[in-house]
Design an enzyme around this catalytic site. Structure first.
Site, short mmCIF file in Angstrom:
data_model
loop_
_atom_site.label_atom_id
_atom_site.label_comp_id
_atom_site.label_asym_id
_atom_site.label_seq_id
_atom_site.Cartn_x
_atom_site.Cartn_y
_atom_site.Cartn_z
N THR A 72 -19.07 -35.80 -32.88
CA THR A 72 -17.95 -35.07 -32.07
C THR A 72 -16.57 -35.01 -32.55
O THR A 72 -15.70 -34.59 -32.05
CB THR A 72 -17.93 -35.87 -30.83
N THR A 85 -14.61 -31.50 -32.94
CA THR A 85 -14.41 -31.21 -31.67
C THR A 85 -13.01 -31.88 -31.34
O THR A 85 -12.18 -31.10 -30.84
CB THR A 85 -15.42 -31.37 -30.68
N CYS A 144 -26.20 10.39 -37.54
CA CYS A 144 -25.02 11.00 -38.26
C CYS A 144 -25.39 11.43 -39.94
O CYS A 144 -25.97 12.41 -40.13
CB CYS A 144 -24.05 9.66 -38.49
N ARG A 197 -16.94 12.36 -41.41
CA ARG A 197 -15.95 13.39 -42.06
C ARG A 197 -16.63 14.69 -42.40
O ARG A 197 -16.27 15.62 -42.52
CB ARG A 197 -15.55 12.71 -43.22
N HIS A 241 -23.24 9.20 -32.71
CA HIS A 241 -23.85 7.59 -32.88
C HIS A 241 -24.36 7.17 -31.63
O HIS A 241 -23.51 6.67 -30.61
CB HIS A 241 -22.86 6.78 -33.64
N GLU A 269 -26.03 4.69 -30.67
CA GLU A 269 -25.99 3.15 -30.55
C GLU A 269 -24.84 2.87 -29.93
O GLU A 269 -24.69 1.79 -29.06
CB GLU A 269 -26.14 2.56 -31.93
#
EC number: 6.3.4.2
Length: 541
Positions: free
Chosen positions: A191, A194, A381, A473, A516, A518
């Site tokens: 720990t 932390t 694409c 592009r 795209h 996704e």
């Protein structure tokens, strides 16, 4: 619920990066949303770049594109996928944007000749942007990139401290994500990292109310109690974030850890009871599906799969909604030769987007294999552009067919660059972003008109027009359209005269799109064309 007094939840990270602050932020926002609140989310990146648009995928991972055309950090993609909502440019800002804005204001004389300093001017600009994103929301979850103690993150921590001072404890909450490492030789969880991380926060005037402890093993009650005492938080405010089988399981794990109780208590809210039934069902289908399908993912950034994060997540979404595990067969296009044995056992082939000539010939070979062997295929694409080139070379017989991206002097530019596209009415229709590296890029959301009775239209539930996002592009050259169509290539999607999608007349399911898909896929709302691709691949199993 509507509340004009937006509450702010700041998520910081300690010890080291890549602990999962983005997933933590997304999970907390998801639980709040499913509790009936209006929730927004913000990612702050401490780097000085204006955006990640010119950064290498090897440096930064995927560049995510919002509907309004902003190139943002990949965590914005996680936020959209978890919250099932579209975000904007304002939901991600960088140190570069902050400093540029302050300098521009100074040049315009808005500071009335004062000396410009980090405090108050930079910090005030940060606070102003945070509050503007939170307008109209019950909650704004703010993720601060980097690690506590980083020099570049100090102005943001000061902004957090000042906002808590200005707005009070009931409107500002600090959650700190930190590592509890397991030391194998000692067989112990430690720990100290932390404790030191929280001490660093408290040194600058911030006391986190909740600790999210990242660990590869569960924490005992005694260890949680130790962290609570040393970090001065309530016993129920140490939330264990153990490694999960799926990132979409994290909100459910947080719910089991009862993270909403300390959140509600600190922000003076009644008990929060999110409805996570649909989410839970989808997660169960991710973890224990009844079917499986093997998709060949042919790309060139396979050493860093984060470059394709949105696409791999979209495949998971599709699989969850079809109760199927999508097994991705990663295929390096640079190593793909005429020996196609690696493609023989695939149920579907996917060619993602990308830039540059490297690995292109291997992708074209994979496309040819999918076309000739009737394997379900999806090109995205660059994947669409290469599908046109493959068709031109091997069906039209034009072996020199290529893209001007790969050969600027080619006599057969089936794919070419357009700076500005002018439609038939003489109106400029393309939103472009001028890159410091030269050239322009088509960015953001555009309408696409679908061809009647096409595979693409059927995938989109017979809609006539859809909206999807772009980042490219180069475009398909309309000069060769009739030549392609005569031999069986179908233009199934168009946008103001631009070719947005193609498919094949004599193939079970061969679709390629310039956009795209996704970027708009979410766990509870998978993208239609990716969902249909996986569905068609399942038929081949």
């Amino acid at each position: 619920m509507q509340n004009h007094n937006t509450r702010y939840i700041f998520v910081t990270g300690g010890v080291l990066s890549s602990l999962g602050k983005g997933i933590t932020s997304s999970s907390i926002a998801t639980l709040l949303k499913h509790s009936g609140f209006e929730v927004s989310i913000l990612k702050i990146d401490p780097y000085i770049n204006l955006d990640p648009g010119t950064m290498s995928p090897l440096e930064h991972g995927e560049v995510f594109v919002t509907q309004d055309g902003a190139e943002t950090d990949l965590d914005i993609g996680h936020y959209e996928r978890f919250l099932n909502k579209s975000l904007e440019k304002k939901n991600n800002f960088t140190t570069g944007q902050i400093y540029l804005s302050v300098i521009e204001k100074e040049r315009r004389g808005e500071y009335l000749g004062k000396t410009i300093q980090i405090v108050p001017h930079i910090v005030d600009e940060i606070k102003h942007r945070i509050k503007s994103v939170g307008e109209g929301s019950d909650f704004l979850v703010v993720e601060l990139g980097g690690t506590v103690g980083d020099m570049e993150g100090m102005p943001y921590l000061e902004a957090m401290r000042e906002m808590k001072h200005e707005l009070g404890n009931e409107r500002v909450l600090s959650i700190h994500v930190t590592l509890v490492p397991y030391i194998k030789t000692a067989e112990e969880l430690k720990t100290k990292p932390t404790q030191h991380s929280v001490q660093e926060l408290r040194r600058i005037g911030i006391s986190p109310q909740i600790i999210v402890a990242r660990s590869e093993k569960p924490l005992s009650k005694e260890l949680k109690r130790k962290i609570a005492l040393s970090c001065d938080v309530a016993d129920d405010s140490v939330i264990v974030a153990e490694d999960a089988k799926s990132i979409y399981q994290v909100p459910l794990n947080f719910l089991q850890e009862d993270i909403l109780t300390p959140i509600a208590r600190n922000l003076s809210l009644p008990p929060l009871k999110p409805n996570m039934q649909e989410w839970d069902l989808l997660v169960k289908k991710i973890i224990s599906p009844t079917k499986s399908v093997k998709i060949g993912f042919v790309g060139k950034y396979l050493s860093l799969k984060e470059s394709y994060k949105s696409l791999t997540e979209a495949l998971i979404h599709a699989g969850a909604n079809l109760d199927a595990k999508v097994e991705i067969e990663w295929i390096d296009s640079e190593n793909l030769t005429s020996n196609s044995s690696i493609l023989q056992d695939l149920d579907g082939i996917l060619i993602p987007g990308g830039f540059g000539e490297r690995g292109v010939e291997g992708k074209i070979l994979a496309i040819q294999y999918a076309r000739e062997h009737n394997i379900p295929f999806l090109g995205i694409c660059l994947g669409m552009q290469l599908s046109i080139i493959e068709f031109a070379r091997n069906v039209l017989g034009i072996k020199e067919a290529t893209s001007s991206e790969f050969d600027s002097k080619t006599s057969y530019p089936f794919i070419y660059m357009i700076e500005d596209f002018i439609d038939q009415e003489g109106q400029k229709q393309i939103r472009t972003h001028t890159s410091p590296l030269g050239g322009t890029m088509r960015l953001g959301e555009y309408e696409c008109n679908l061809k009647e009775n096409s595979l693409l239209q059927k995938a989109y539930n017979n809609q006539k027009t859809i909206k999807e996002r772009h980042r490219h592009r180069y475009e398909a050259n309309p000069k060769y359209r009739s030549m392609l169509e005569e031999k069986g290539l179908i233009i199934s999607g168009e946008s103001n005269g631009l070719i947005e999608a193609i498919e094949l007349a004599n193939h079970p399911w061969f679709v390629a799109v310039q956009f795209h898909p996704e970027f708009t896929s979410r766990l509870q709302n998978p993208n239609p064309v990716i969902l249909e691709f996986v569905k068609q691949s399942l038929k081949k199993c």
